[in-house]
Design an enzyme around this catalytic site. Structure first.
Site, short mmCIF file in Angstrom:
data_model
loop_
_atom_site.label_atom_id
_atom_site.label_comp_id
_atom_site.label_asym_id
_atom_site.label_seq_id
_atom_site.Cartn_x
_atom_site.Cartn_y
_atom_site.Cartn_z
CE1 TYR A 1 45.64 48.19 31.01
CE2 TYR A 1 44.71 46.08 30.37
CZ TYR A 1 44.97 47.03 31.34
OH TYR A 1 44.56 46.82 32.62
CB ALA B 1 47.69 52.13 34.66
CG ASP C 1 42.91 59.61 40.57
OD1 ASP C 1 42.58 58.43 40.73
OD2 ASP C 1 42.82 60.22 39.48
CE1 TYR D 1 33.73 49.02 39.45
CE2 TYR D 1 35.08 47.89 37.80
CZ TYR D 1 34.00 47.90 38.68
OH TYR D 1 33.20 46.79 38.78
CG ASP E 1 37.49 40.49 22.25
OD1 ASP E 1 38.22 41.11 23.06
OD2 ASP E 1 36.39 40.92 21.85
CB ILE F 1 52.38 58.39 39.14
CG1 ILE F 1 51.94 57.89 37.77
CG2 ILE F 1 51.37 57.99 40.20
CD1 ILE F 1 52.11 56.39 37.60
N1 UFG Z 1 31.66 42.30 24.39
C1 UFG Z 1 30.56 42.24 23.56
N2 UFG Z 1 29.89 43.40 23.34
C2 UFG Z 1 30.25 44.60 23.88
C3 UFG Z 1 31.38 44.63 24.72
C4 UFG Z 1 32.07 43.47 24.96
O1 UFG Z 1 30.19 41.19 23.05
O2 UFG Z 1 29.59 45.60 23.62
C5 UFG Z 1 32.37 41.04 24.68
C6 UFG Z 1 33.84 41.08 24.33
O3 UFG Z 1 34.04 40.72 23.01
C7 UFG Z 1 34.42 40.08 25.35
C8 UFG Z 1 33.48 40.20 26.54
O4 UFG Z 1 32.30 40.84 26.06
O5 UFG Z 1 34.31 38.81 24.83
C9 UFG Z 1 34.05 41.04 27.66
O6 UFG Z 1 34.52 42.27 27.09
P1 UFG Z 1 35.03 43.48 27.99
O7 UFG Z 1 35.40 44.57 27.03
O8 UFG Z 1 34.04 43.78 29.05
O9 UFG Z 1 36.29 42.89 28.70
P2 UFG Z 1 37.59 42.20 28.07
O10 UFG Z 1 37.48 40.73 28.36
O11 UFG Z 1 37.83 42.59 26.66
O12 UFG Z 1 38.70 42.96 28.88
C10 UFG Z 1 38.97 42.65 30.20
C11 UFG Z 1 39.43 43.88 30.94
C12 UFG Z 1 40.70 44.42 30.33
C13 UFG Z 1 41.70 43.32 30.29
C14 UFG Z 1 41.15 42.11 29.59
C15 UFG Z 1 42.09 40.95 29.66
O13 UFG Z 1 38.44 44.86 30.89
O14 UFG Z 1 41.18 45.48 31.10
O15 UFG Z 1 39.95 41.68 30.22
O16 UFG Z 1 42.05 40.27 28.46
F1 UFG Z 1 42.79 43.75 29.62
#
Ligand code: UFG
Length: 329
Positions: A141, A75, A31, A11, A285, A52
């Site tokens: 991660y 990664a 890749d 991405y 979270d 890699i």
């Molecule tokens: N969320 C929902 N419903 C969903 C999916 C997500 O409510 O179906 C919420 C999550 O709880 C979070 C927010 O939306 O509060 C964002 O979630 P994402 O999964 O989109 O992203 P994250 O914040 O969990 O993760 C991102 C990056 C990761 C990184 C992280 C750092 O995608 O790679 O931030 O904390 F590790």
């Protein structure tokens, strides 16, 4: 200047490859295509399929191509999967990067920009988060990314290598051309999951937790457009080419939006009611993640230009509505 982009079919990698090609840089992409897509790679770049962790593959690449700097995206990045299968993350993210560093040192390639993450901080001690704040990841991660940063630090000191680590907050959006965008399988990120509803692929989106200590009870994140991230990588390569010292930078907009605000904005952008269902919290979270990116602005001269959530979601929707099944494999 020739730049090698590892993980350039993913991405953020594919957007960075396109941005480099657009400004006339000579680009080589490698890749494994395990999670990336060949179709995402700009045709102006030379493509090599390989991993890699394969030292012969890397040595061959460095012998064949004269590489000035490396950008490393290769990664695994699913937080949930890293909890259930931590060794997969240690093997790929950490052991793979160790092989990469060995090959770079052996072949005299001494500049690298690599993907790190806000997950290195874990539960933040304050927002906005600064680069020197406490790093205590809450999942494997984030642990592997933090360990990568440390591996770079010690290898740089011993072998005269210089690196820039870019800690992304929530990457989102898609290139304005509409030809490349976000395509994960399985998908776990909020914005693409929301957009699966107007695309007819799911009937509702889940809100993970409504009892957080935030104004509307849902988690707050710093959403940063993928083309702004791509620009930061190019600036970081130029910084290293100009003799810049090794350093770590946050990349975010410095503005937080709640899950409810993201869903409401997607309703506005798509014109679809997007039903939402409130569910319990997802484990691990943090309530709020907001970056201070002042350091990247001051030192790299980075200027993120997409700070409107509406614009970010509109660009993502432009990609998803035309590519409901992502890339053809
Ligand atoms: N969320 C929902 N419903 C969903 C999916 C997500 O409510 O179906 C919420 C999550 O709880 C979070 C927010 O939306 O509060 C964002 O979630 P994402 O999964 O989109 O992203 P994250 O914040 O969990 O993760 C991102 C990056 C990761 C990184 C992280 C750092 O995608 O790679 O931030 O904390 F590790």
């Amino acid at each position: 200047m020739t730049v090698l982009v590892l993980g350039g079919a993913g991405y953020i990698g594919s957007h960075t490859v396109k941005a480099l090609c657009d400004e006339g840089t000579d680009v080589v992409v490698a890749d494994s295509l395990v999670t990336g897509y060949r179709a995402a790679v700009d045709k102006r770049a030379r493509f090599y399929e390989g991993d890699i962790s394969d030292i012969d593959f890397l040595d061959g690449l460095f012998e064949k191509e004269k590489i000035d700097a490396v950008i490393h995206f290769a990664a695994f990045s699913l937080v949930g999967e890293s909890v259930t299968n931590p060794l997969k993350y240690y093997t790929n993210n950490l052991c793979g990067t160790k092989v990469l560093l060995e090959s770079m040192v052996k072949n005299g390639v001494n500049k690298i920009v690599f993907s790190s993450t806000a997950a290195t901080y874990g539960e933040p001690e304050r927002v906005p988060i600064m680069e020197n704040d406490r790093t205590e990841p809450t999942n494997p991660y984030g642990e592997t990314k933090l360990a990568m940063e440390k591996m770079f630090k010690w290898t740089a000191a011993a072998h005269g290598l210089r690196y820039v680590s870019l800690r992304y907050f929530n990457a989102c959006g898609a290139d304005a051309s509409g030809t490349i965008g976000e395509a994960h399988n399985p998908e776990s990120h909020l914005i693409p999951l929301i957009l699966q509803v107007p695309n007819g692929k799911r009937d509702h989106v889940s809100i993970f937790g409504t009892d957080y200590p935030t104004a509307d009870g849902t988690c707050i994140r710093d959403y940063i457009h993928v083309t702004d991230l791509a620009d930061a990588h190019i600036l970081a390569v130029k910084y290293l080419m100009n003799g810049g010292k090794s350093d770590i930078f946050n990349l975010g907009n410095g503005v937080g939006f709640s899950v409810r605000e993201v869903i409401d904005t997607a309703r506005k952008v798509t014109g679809h009611p997007i039903p939402a269902e409130e569910t319990p919290r997802r484990a691990g979270d943090p309530a709020q993640l907001i970056a201070s990116s002042q350091k990247a602005k001051d030192i790299l001269g980075w200027k993120p230009c997409h700070d409107s959530l509406e614009e970010i979601i509109a660009s993502a929707w432009n990609w998803h509505k035309n590519h409901p099944n992502g890339y053809e494999k």
